[in-house]
Design a protein around this motif. Structure first.
Motif, PDB file in Angstrom:
ATOM      1  N   ARG A  45       0.847  -1.187   0.000  1.00 46.90           N
ATOM      2  CA  ARG A  45       0.000   0.000   0.000  1.00 46.90           C
ATOM      3  C   ARG A  45       0.887   1.241   0.000  1.00 46.90           C
ATOM      4  NH1 ARG A  45      -2.940  -3.086  -1.655  1.00 46.90           N
ATOM      5  NH2 ARG A  45      -4.871  -3.915  -0.792  1.00 46.90           N
ATOM      6  N   LEU A  46       0.320   2.347  -0.472  1.00 55.33           N
ATOM      7  CA  LEU A  46       1.051   3.612  -0.557  1.00 55.33           C
ATOM      8  C   LEU A  46       0.289   4.731   0.134  1.00 55.33           C
ATOM      9  CD1 LEU A  46       2.038   3.647  -4.361  1.00 55.33           C
ATOM     10  CD2 LEU A  46       3.455   2.859  -2.452  1.00 55.33           C
ATOM     11  N   ARG A  47       1.030   5.720   0.567  1.00 53.81           N
ATOM     12  CA  ARG A  47       0.448   7.012   0.961  1.00 53.81           C
ATOM     13  C   ARG A  47       1.473   8.078   0.621  1.00 53.81           C
ATOM     14  NH1 ARG A  47       1.494   4.764   6.239  1.00 53.81           N
ATOM     15  NH2 ARG A  47       3.274   5.818   7.240  1.00 53.81           N
ATOM     16  N   PHE A  48       1.036   9.340   0.616  1.00 54.70           N
ATOM     17  CA  PHE A  48       1.989  10.411   0.321  1.00 54.70           C
ATOM     18  C   PHE A  48       1.699  11.641   1.156  1.00 54.70           C
ATOM     19  CE2 PHE A  48      -1.445  11.604  -2.515  1.00 54.70           C
ATOM     20  CZ  PHE A  48      -1.356  12.985  -2.664  1.00 54.70           C
ATOM     21  N   SER A  49       2.742  12.457   1.319  1.00 54.83           N
ATOM     22  CA  SER A  49       2.626  13.724   2.035  1.00 54.83           C
ATOM     23  C   SER A  49       3.479  14.753   1.317  1.00 54.83           C
ATOM     24  CB  SER A  49       3.084  13.567   3.488  1.00 54.83           C
ATOM     25  OG  SER A  49       4.455  13.182   3.536  1.00 54.83           O
ATOM     26  N   THR A  50       3.326  16.008   1.683  1.00 58.38           N
ATOM     27  CA  THR A  50       4.103  17.080   1.049  1.00 58.38           C
ATOM     28  C   THR A  50       4.864  17.874   2.119  1.00 58.38           C
ATOM     29  OG1 THR A  50       2.326  18.718   1.165  1.00 58.38           O
ATOM     30  CG2 THR A  50       2.396  17.313  -0.790  1.00 58.38           C
ATOM     31  N   ARG A  51       5.896  18.548   1.676  1.00 55.77           N
ATOM     32  CA  ARG A  51       6.684  19.408   2.558  1.00 55.77           C
ATOM     33  C   ARG A  51       7.293  20.512   1.713  1.00 55.77           C
ATOM     34  NH1 ARG A  51       8.997  18.494   7.632  1.00 55.77           N
ATOM     35  NH2 ARG A  51      10.952  19.586   8.143  1.00 55.77           N
ATOM     36  N   THR A  52       7.275  21.728   2.214  1.00 53.19           N
ATOM     37  CA  THR A  52       7.936  22.835   1.528  1.00 53.19           C
ATOM     38  C   THR A  52       9.232  23.141   2.251  1.00 53.19           C
ATOM     39  OG1 THR A  52       5.838  23.769   0.753  1.00 53.19           O
ATOM     40  CG2 THR A  52       7.751  25.227   0.778  1.00 53.19           C
ATOM     41  N   LEU A  53      10.327  22.870   1.571  1.00 56.51           N
ATOM     42  CA  LEU A  53      11.655  23.131   2.128  1.00 56.51           C
ATOM     43  C   LEU A  53      12.023  24.587   1.872  1.00 56.51           C
ATOM     44  CD1 LEU A  53      13.299  19.953   0.588  1.00 56.51           C
ATOM     45  CD2 LEU A  53      12.615  20.216   2.977  1.00 56.51           C
ATOM     46  N   THR A  54      12.564  25.252   2.867  1.00 59.70           N
ATOM     47  CA  THR A  54      12.936  26.659   2.709  1.00 59.70           C
ATOM     48  C   THR A  54      14.455  26.794   2.735  1.00 59.70           C
ATOM     49  OG1 THR A  54      12.701  27.028   5.091  1.00 59.70           O
ATOM     50  CG2 THR A  54      10.805  27.520   3.716  1.00 59.70           C
ATOM     51  N   PHE A  55      14.995  27.461   1.714  1.00 62.48           N
ATOM     52  CA  PHE A  55      16.431  27.664   1.614  1.00 62.48           C
ATOM     53  C   PHE A  55      16.914  28.652   2.683  1.00 62.48           C
ATOM     54  CE2 PHE A  55      15.586  26.011  -2.594  1.00 62.48           C
ATOM     55  CZ  PHE A  55      16.729  25.293  -2.904  1.00 62.48           C
ATOM     56  N   LYS A  56      18.157  28.486   3.077  1.00 61.04           N
ATOM     57  CA  LYS A  56      18.774  29.431   4.007  1.00 61.04           C
ATOM     58  C   LYS A  56      19.129  30.741   3.323  1.00 61.04           C
ATOM     59  CE  LYS A  56      20.681  25.830   7.005  1.00 61.04           C
ATOM     60  NZ  LYS A  56      21.911  25.145   7.496  1.00 61.04           N
ATOM     61  N   GLN A  82      -0.220  -5.912   5.943  1.00 60.50           N
ATOM     62  CA  GLN A  82      -0.215  -6.667   7.197  1.00 60.50           C
ATOM     63  C   GLN A  82       0.864  -6.178   8.167  1.00 60.50           C
ATOM     64  OE1 GLN A  82      -0.121  -7.768   4.146  1.00 60.50           O
ATOM     65  NE2 GLN A  82      -1.633  -9.391   3.784  1.00 60.50           N
ATOM     66  N   GLU A  83       1.787  -5.302   7.693  1.00 58.77           N
ATOM     67  CA  GLU A  83       2.854  -4.773   8.551  1.00 58.77           C
ATOM     68  C   GLU A  83       2.954  -3.264   8.356  1.00 58.77           C
ATOM     69  OE1 GLU A  83       6.486  -7.527   8.903  1.00 58.77           O
ATOM     70  OE2 GLU A  83       5.780  -7.887   6.861  1.00 58.77           O
ATOM     71  N   PRO A  84       1.939  -2.510   8.774  1.00 59.16           N
ATOM     72  CA  PRO A  84       1.886  -1.076   8.458  1.00 59.16           C
ATOM     73  C   PRO A  84       2.955  -0.233   9.127  1.00 59.16           C
ATOM     74  CG  PRO A  84       0.141  -1.682   9.988  1.00 59.16           C
ATOM     75  CD  PRO A  84       0.765  -2.966   9.537  1.00 59.16           C
ATOM     76  N   LEU A  85       3.643  -0.782  10.140  1.00 56.39           N
ATOM     77  CA  LEU A  85       4.657   0.006  10.834  1.00 56.39           C
ATOM     78  C   LEU A  85       6.031  -0.088  10.187  1.00 56.39           C
ATOM     79  CD1 LEU A  85       3.690  -0.651  14.562  1.00 56.39           C
ATOM     80  CD2 LEU A  85       2.982   1.225  13.061  1.00 56.39           C
TER      81      LEU A  85
END
Length: 358
Positions: A4-15, A39-42
């Motif tokens: 199974r799959l899932r996804f998330s997003t993140r906005t990285l900010t440059f220094k 059967q092994e979601p962790l």
């Protein structure tokens, strides 16, 4: 067991505003793809999809829709993923190289227990470091000089300068100052033009650059001009490395044809742009057959993607510095065991990943 799959997003900010010849960027939106057995979601493998504006063919407004579609196809059983098997053609990923890289590395991570140990080699075990170049970003002369002094103090023996954003005379003056401080015997200099030169003036600029004992120049002219690039590679006083030129070329015969026609001295491999690690391995094999040098480079991924690329690089007998020092660019990178020590990238087995925001 079903994957199974899932996804998330993140906005990285440059220094700082990261400037190239294409302009400045201050943040970078990335997607994390997580793969796990129902059967092994962790036990979770994680990959990163981080296309770049103006460069990646999958930097498109419908990227999130494509990721959601892939997740839906897998989670409803319409397409099945299997540990240790190639990604199915049914996912139609040919036009989505960064997504392919993310899925490929998520599955490799899952196969190895979901511990971010994508490969088992001396680097990933923390037994050996990978030499890397210190990256000097475009900016005004003072900003670039500050970066150069900092990298030299940190022990780098190879610097890579982005050029093409300042007046060329100014850039030559910066190179002159570097060479006054460090000779070619103790410091290697690479430059990256990101296609900033025109075919008409490229050779004259390469002649001027050659006075500073430059190791190589990446992509002096824009990609898609193979005849002009072949001419430059044949006669340039500075060895030429192809970078953007490789993007979008997926078939093995097309890759071989490009290398045979242009005959570059080096190629630079960015898995997010080329379609993953297997695609990069194919480029390496073809290049080595033609005695063309190569090195790996990250494409401004966070530490998730950088880790996968670095561990893949650790599978090879590396002699030249690699372009894997981008983990320090962001305010909010994913805390990881990756560390830079005296111009080398190391995987510190004692340090832990913090994946609370992935």
């Amino acid at each position: 067991m079903s994957i199974r799959l899932r996804f998330s997003t993140r906005t990285l900010t440059f220094k700082f505003d990261a400037r190239t010849s294409r302009g400045a960027i201050s943040d970078h939106k990335v997607f994390y793809i997580s793969a796990f057995k129902e059967q092994e979601p962790l036990v979770v493998g994680i990959g990163e999809c981080a296309p770049l504006a103006g460069l990646s063919i999958d930097f498109r407004p419908d990227l999130a829709d494509k990721i959601a579609e892939v997740v839906h196809l897998v989670n409803t059983g319409k397409v099945q993923l299997a540990v240790g098997a190639p990604l199915p053609h049914d996912l139609l990923l040919e036009e989505w190289p960064a997504l392919r890289f993310a899925l490929e590395t998520a599955m490799l991570d899952l196969e190895n227990g979901g511990k971010r140990q994508v490969f088992n080699n001396a680097f990933s075990r923390g037994e050996a470091g990978i030499p890397i170049n210190g990256l000097i970003w475009m900016g005004d002369a003072n900003f670039m000089q500050q970066q150069i002094e900092k990298k030299l103090k940190e022990g780098y023996t190879c610097l890579k300068l982005k050029i093409g954003g300042l007046d060329f005379t100014q850039e030559l003056e910066i190179l002159q100052r570097i060479r006054e401080a460090a000779s070619a015997s103790c410091l290697t200099i690479r430059v990256d033009a990101n296609g900033a030169f025109s075919p008409q003036d490229a050779f004259k600029k390469l002649e001027k650059l050659s006075k500073y004992a430059i190791h190589s120049i990446e992509q002096p002219i824009r990609q898609g001009q193979p005849e002009a690039m072949a001419q430059l590679c044949a006669y340039s006083p500075v060895p030429i490395a192809l970078d953007e030129e490789l993007i979008g070329i997926q078939q093995q015969d097309a890759k071989q044809q490009l290398l045979e026609q242009v005959k570059p001295q080096y190629i630079i491999l960015k898995p997010s742009l080329l379609g993953g690690l297997a695609a990069s391995a194919q480029w390496i094999e073809l290049a080595e057959q033609q005695e063309i040098g190569w090195w790996m480079t990250s494409a401004l991924e966070s530490n998730i993607g950088l880790n996968a690329i670095s561990q893949f690089t650790g599978n090879y007998d590396i002699t030249m510095p690699q372009g894997l020092g981008t983990g320090q660019l962001y305010h909010n990178n994913i805390p990881s065991p990756l560390q830079i020590r005296h111009g080398e990238l190391w995987y510190d087995q004692v340090k832990q990943w913090d994946l609370s925001e992935v």
